[in-house]
Design a protein around this motif. Structure first.
Motif, PDB file in Angstrom:
ATOM      1  N   THR A 109      30.890 -12.845 -11.199  1.00 24.16           N
ATOM      2  CA  THR A 109      31.514 -12.064 -12.250  1.00 24.16           C
ATOM      3  C   THR A 109      30.496 -11.162 -12.938  1.00 24.16           C
ATOM      4  O   THR A 109      29.292 -11.401 -12.893  1.00 24.16           O
ATOM      5  N   ASP A 110      30.994 -10.130 -13.568  1.00 26.22           N
ATOM      6  CA  ASP A 110      30.179  -9.216 -14.354  1.00 26.22           C
ATOM      7  C   ASP A 110      30.655  -9.313 -15.807  1.00 26.22           C
ATOM      8  O   ASP A 110      31.801  -8.970 -16.106  1.00 26.22           O
ATOM      9  N   PRO A 111      29.800  -9.797 -16.708  1.00 23.73           N
ATOM     10  CA  PRO A 111      28.412 -10.217 -16.525  1.00 23.73           C
ATOM     11  C   PRO A 111      28.312 -11.676 -16.089  1.00 23.73           C
ATOM     12  O   PRO A 111      29.307 -12.402 -16.065  1.00 23.73           O
ATOM     13  N   ALA A 112      27.079 -12.079 -15.740  1.00 23.72           N
ATOM     14  CA  ALA A 112      26.813 -13.466 -15.358  1.00 23.72           C
ATOM     15  C   ALA A 112      25.522 -13.921 -16.021  1.00 23.72           C
ATOM     16  O   ALA A 112      24.607 -13.124 -16.235  1.00 23.72           O
ATOM     17  N   ILE A 113      25.470 -15.192 -16.360  1.00 23.35           N
ATOM     18  CA  ILE A 113      24.259 -15.764 -16.953  1.00 23.35           C
ATOM     19  C   ILE A 113      23.557 -16.627 -15.904  1.00 23.35           C
ATOM     20  O   ILE A 113      24.159 -17.530 -15.314  1.00 23.35           O
ATOM     21  N   LEU A 114      22.289 -16.316 -15.659  1.00 23.75           N
ATOM     22  CA  LEU A 114      21.452 -17.099 -14.759  1.00 23.75           C
ATOM     23  C   LEU A 114      20.403 -17.821 -15.596  1.00 23.75           C
ATOM     24  O   LEU A 114      20.155 -17.453 -16.745  1.00 23.75           O
ATOM     25  N   ARG A 115      19.770 -18.819 -15.018  1.00 21.50           N
ATOM     26  CA  ARG A 115      18.734 -19.552 -15.743  1.00 21.50           C
ATOM     27  C   ARG A 115      17.453 -19.586 -14.918  1.00 21.50           C
ATOM     28  O   ARG A 115      17.479 -19.897 -13.733  1.00 21.50           O
ATOM     29  N   PHE A 116      16.364 -19.224 -15.574  1.00 16.68           N
ATOM     30  CA  PHE A 116      15.046 -19.251 -14.944  1.00 16.68           C
ATOM     31  C   PHE A 116      14.072 -19.916 -15.912  1.00 16.68           C
ATOM     32  O   PHE A 116      13.976 -19.490 -17.066  1.00 16.68           O
ATOM     33  N   ALA A 117      13.379 -20.938 -15.431  1.00 18.53           N
ATOM     34  CA  ALA A 117      12.450 -21.693 -16.282  1.00 18.53           C
ATOM     35  C   ALA A 117      13.137 -22.122 -17.574  1.00 18.53           C
ATOM     36  O   ALA A 117      12.577 -22.024 -18.668  1.00 18.53           O
ATOM     37  N   ASP A 118      14.399 -22.572 -17.421  1.00 19.27           N
ATOM     38  CA  ASP A 118      15.203 -23.083 -18.531  1.00 19.27           C
ATOM     39  C   ASP A 118      15.569 -22.020 -19.565  1.00 19.27           C
ATOM     40  O   ASP A 118      16.029 -22.360 -20.666  1.00 19.27           O
ATOM     41  N   GLU A 119      15.385 -20.738 -19.236  1.00 18.55           N
ATOM     42  CA  GLU A 119      15.782 -19.670 -20.152  1.00 18.55           C
ATOM     43  C   GLU A 119      16.952 -18.894 -19.554  1.00 18.55           C
ATOM     44  O   GLU A 119      16.936 -18.564 -18.361  1.00 18.55           O
ATOM     45  N   PRO A 120      17.966 -18.565 -20.371  1.00 20.23           N
ATOM     46  CA  PRO A 120      19.105 -17.800 -19.844  1.00 20.23           C
ATOM     47  C   PRO A 120      18.765 -16.320 -19.704  1.00 20.23           C
ATOM     48  O   PRO A 120      18.069 -15.740 -20.540  1.00 20.23           O
ATOM     49  N   VAL A 121      19.244 -15.721 -18.635  1.00 19.88           N
ATOM     50  CA  VAL A 121      19.083 -14.287 -18.388  1.00 19.88           C
ATOM     51  C   VAL A 121      20.460 -13.720 -18.068  1.00 19.88           C
ATOM     52  O   VAL A 121      21.171 -14.242 -17.198  1.00 19.88           O
ATOM     53  N   LEU A 122      20.833 -12.665 -18.766  1.00 19.62           N
ATOM     54  CA  LEU A 122      22.127 -12.023 -18.543  1.00 19.62           C
ATOM     55  C   LEU A 122      21.955 -10.912 -17.519  1.00 19.62           C
ATOM     56  O   LEU A 122      21.082 -10.056 -17.666  1.00 19.62           O
ATOM     57  N   VAL A 123      22.771 -10.923 -16.459  1.00 19.15           N
ATOM     58  CA  VAL A 123      22.738  -9.868 -15.451  1.00 19.15           C
ATOM     59  C   VAL A 123      24.116  -9.216 -15.392  1.00 19.15           C
ATOM     60  O   VAL A 123      25.146  -9.884 -15.513  1.00 19.15           O
ATOM     61  N   MET A 124      24.121  -7.904 -15.201  1.00 22.38           N
ATOM     62  CA  MET A 124      25.373  -7.157 -15.159  1.00 22.38           C
ATOM     63  C   MET A 124      25.141  -5.834 -14.444  1.00 22.38           C
ATOM     64  O   MET A 124      23.987  -5.421 -14.255  1.00 22.38           O
ATOM     65  N   HIS A 125      26.234  -5.180 -14.057  1.00 21.40           N
ATOM     66  CA  HIS A 125      26.054  -3.867 -13.433  1.00 21.40           C
ATOM     67  C   HIS A 125      25.535  -2.876 -14.467  1.00 21.40           C
ATOM     68  O   HIS A 125      24.604  -2.128 -14.206  1.00 21.40           O
ATOM     69  N   GLY A 126      26.153  -2.858 -15.636  1.00 26.48           N
ATOM     70  CA  GLY A 126      25.656  -2.024 -16.725  1.00 26.48           C
ATOM     71  C   GLY A 126      26.613  -0.949 -17.185  1.00 26.48           C
ATOM     72  O   GLY A 126      26.428  -0.373 -18.262  1.00 26.48           O
ATOM     73  N   ASP A 127      27.657  -0.670 -16.416  1.00 27.29           N
ATOM     74  CA  ASP A 127      28.561   0.412 -16.810  1.00 27.29           C
ATOM     75  C   ASP A 127      29.349   0.078 -18.076  1.00 27.29           C
ATOM     76  O   ASP A 127      29.704   0.976 -18.846  1.00 27.29           O
ATOM     77  N   SER A 128      29.588  -1.200 -18.306  1.00 31.78           N
ATOM     78  CA  SER A 128      30.340  -1.584 -19.503  1.00 31.78           C
ATOM     79  C   SER A 128      29.552  -1.345 -20.784  1.00 31.78           C
ATOM     80  O   SER A 128      30.119  -1.388 -21.889  1.00 31.78           O
TER      81      SER A 128
END
Length: 253
Positions: A109-128
């Motif tokens: 889905t857009d957006p999506a939350i990923l986790r790296f080293a226990d920190e959340p990172v938001l990824v999205m296409h960006g048009d919104s």
């Protein structure tokens, strides 16, 4: 060592041979051994429906042959152990589960939350995030409507090919007449989106303005990382290693 790669805005097109060949080489070399690959939208310049895969011998656009070749390359990488994730962009919002399955990938889905080293990172296409472009936001709302998508996918293949060509032309004409700031993200929308998702790192594409923006979010340091679009001779990626720190990188194709 755990490595995640993120890319966006390849705009693969039957006539864009240099970018296609560059991506396939990147997939076999740079992405070799990566644990995960996220493609954050506009993977293809246009997508008119997964049933295109059935018409490789009767497709004047050339997208069917391109899609089959790209799907096979992604499947090869997935079979070698790389988890592949596809996100819709503003060009390929009709990309479906059938293509994803052929590519050994999953739609996210857009957006999506990923986790790296226990920190959340938001990824999205960006048009919104480009809310000042009111005409585009109205189209986006229509294009993401399941009923509208169903209506489009019910059209004959040749009609969809013509529609995609018309939409590309209209988009190019509209873009040439818009102010630069209108087509970029709205700063307030960036902050609101990051705040709503509880993150201090956002990664997106769409704007074709690669950069790392250090910003302040509620008196806390935050960052917005923008992926660049791929062109003949160069591509862009974000690499996230075991330490969880995203690195934006341009490289030669």
């Amino acid at each position: 060592m755990t490595t995640t790669l993120l890319i966006s805005d390849l705009h693969l097109h039957p006539s864009a041979h240099d970018v296609t060949e560059g991506f396939l080489h990147w997939l076999d070399s740079r992405a070799h051994g990566a644990d995960a690959l996220y493609i954050l939208g506009d993977f293809f310049e246009a997508w008119i429906g997964d049933d295109l895969l059935d018409h490789v011998d009767h497709d004047p656009s050339g997208y069917a042959a391109l899609a089959i070749r790209v799907a096979a390359a992604l499947r090869k990488r997935a079979d070698a152990g790389t988890a592949i994730y596809l996100m819709h962009g503003n060009r390929d919002f009709l990309l479906g589960h059938r293509f994803a399955a052929a590519a050994g990938a999953k739609l996210v889905t857009d957006p999506a939350i990923l986790r790296f080293a226990d920190e959340p990172v938001l990824v999205m296409h960006g048009d919104s995030l480009c809310t000042r472009d009111e005409a585009y936001m109205a189209f986006r709302s229509q294009a993401r409507n399941p009923a509208w998508q169903e209506q489009i996918l019910a059209m004959p293949l040749n009609d969809r090919i013509k529609l995609a060509a018309n939409l590309r032309q209209q988009s190019g004409e509209a873009t040439s007449n818009k102010a630069e700031d209108i087509m970029d993200v709205t700063p307030e929308e960036v902050l609101r989106t990051m705040r709503d998702h509880g993150v201090t790192t956002l990664i997106h594409g769409h704007t074709h303005r690669p950069a790392v923006h250090e910003i302040e979010l509620d008196e806390q340091p935050a960052r917005r990382i923008v992926l660049g679009d791929w062109q003949p001779g160069k591509g862009w990626e974000v690499e996230i290693g075991p330490d969880g720190d995203p690195v934006l990188r341009q490289f030669a194709l």
